[in-house]
Design an enzyme around this catalytic site. Sequence first.
Site, mmCIF file in Angstrom:
data_model
loop_
_atom_site.group_PDB
_atom_site.id
_atom_site.type_symbol
_atom_site.label_atom_id
_atom_site.label_comp_id
_atom_site.label_asym_id
_atom_site.label_seq_id
_atom_site.Cartn_x
_atom_site.Cartn_y
_atom_site.Cartn_z
ATOM 1 N N ASP A 133 -1.828 4.619 -7.973
ATOM 2 C CA ASP A 133 -1.223 4.067 -6.769
ATOM 3 C C ASP A 133 0.310 4.096 -6.870
ATOM 4 O O ASP A 133 0.873 3.540 -7.805
ATOM 5 C CB ASP A 133 -1.738 2.618 -6.653
ATOM 6 N N ASP A 138 -2.947 -0.122 3.820
ATOM 7 C CA ASP A 138 -4.166 -0.871 3.462
ATOM 8 C C ASP A 138 -4.981 -1.296 4.681
ATOM 9 O O ASP A 138 -4.435 -1.762 5.680
ATOM 10 C CB ASP A 138 -3.793 -2.139 2.687
HETATM 11 C C1 GAL Z 1 -1.980 -1.085 -2.727
HETATM 12 C C2 GAL Z 1 -3.241 -0.301 -2.491
HETATM 13 C C3 GAL Z 1 -4.398 -1.282 -2.466
HETATM 14 C C4 GAL Z 1 -4.460 -1.999 -3.782
HETATM 15 C C5 GAL Z 1 -3.136 -2.693 -4.075
HETATM 16 C C6 GAL Z 1 -3.119 -3.305 -5.462
HETATM 17 O O1 GAL Z 1 -0.914 -0.196 -2.773
HETATM 18 O O2 GAL Z 1 -3.149 0.382 -1.281
HETATM 19 O O3 GAL Z 1 -5.603 -0.575 -2.206
HETATM 20 O O4 GAL Z 1 -4.752 -1.081 -4.809
HETATM 21 O O5 GAL Z 1 -2.056 -1.775 -3.966
HETATM 22 O O6 GAL Z 1 -1.937 -3.985 -5.734
#
Ligand code: GAL
Length: 397
Positions: A165, A222
Amino acid sequence: MRKKILAALLATVLATGLFTSLGPAPAQALDNGLAKTPPMGWNSWNIFGCDIDQWKIKGMADAMVAHGLRDAGYEYLTMDDCWQAKDRLPNGELTWNKERFPDGIPALSRYIHSKGLKFGMYGNPGKASCAQIYRGYPGRSGSLGHEYQDARTYARWGVDYLKYDWCRAELNGVKGEQGFALMRDALKATGRPIVYSIHYEPEQPIPDWYPEVANLWRTTGDIFDSWFSVAGIAMFTLPIAHHSRPGAWNDPDMLEIGNGGLNYAESVSHMTLWSMLAAPLMLGNDLRSMKPKDLAIVKNKLALRVDQDRLGQAARKVKGFPQWVLIRPLTNNQWAVSFTNFGATPKRISVTLEELGLNGKWKFKEAFTGRSGMVAEELAETVVAHGSSLYVLSKVK
Ligand code: GAL
């Protein structure tokens, strides 16, 4: 605020009329032999956020088996952010949060594998994870400068799926393609088959390099537990649906079915749209307390047959807004057709065989009602507000 932004984005998409597929897909897919159909499983983020521990994860593994989800194809159990210890070990290795995982990640991985499931984890190409940046979770556990070491650690722990990520890695001087390709190469060097799921920002437009680098990539920000979010994500992903193919998938984010914010019709639409989009199906709810109605939706055989079709060609729009008719080619000379009513009142939706581009005689079966029959001139149904119908059409000789 979030709603306002999404509404503005939605208005832009509507205004630009970006509702149809935009031509052939670019570049070769990543050749790691994995994710020939969209990966299915469960991920901790939607329901637990940062609040995870070994007991919850083991509970999910048990529930996946007990509810027949594993046998329905949901195989990857992925632990998202907030598993990390504040500091690396003296030799630079990543390690886990000892309060949350007193028995350790390798033991948890063995437990998950003993249930016939596969194990997924979460990492980042920059210095820190998203929760470490945005939520005050302690430490700086990003893989920057440790890519090969971390990939070896994941492989040693028995990891089968890595969600990698972005999270502001540009602030640490990382370049998107290089940063993600580095971990791809590091994973490959371990010799362990590991599905590689990435999330880069901004999520669109889809760069040409995605399919060569990753098995799946996020298409939007998200998801959250509301119809507004589910519908918005579907609208942002449909115009780029042609990028998906075996081994390389658009990822419109994890499912929200069972989290309470969607009614039955909306949950059916969530499953229908994700299946038509050939989306990865990652459950995002507490499986231990899953309602039979929700379980029936996510285990729906015909929806899963559509989602997992081996042609791997996602849907395109035949017509409509605020009512969608989508079509998706399937193996065995079958077609999936879906109706979705984005409107707030019931609507009769119909499509003729001619509009679908189909000749000859066809029979249909609807996934969620079990309704079946011959398609006369047209396929038609009154669809409730926010609801969907999902049909599989088979040729009659
Ligand atoms: C975001 C991601 C989420 C989750 C989150 C964790 O960037 O899109 O799905 O993984 O970080 O902090």
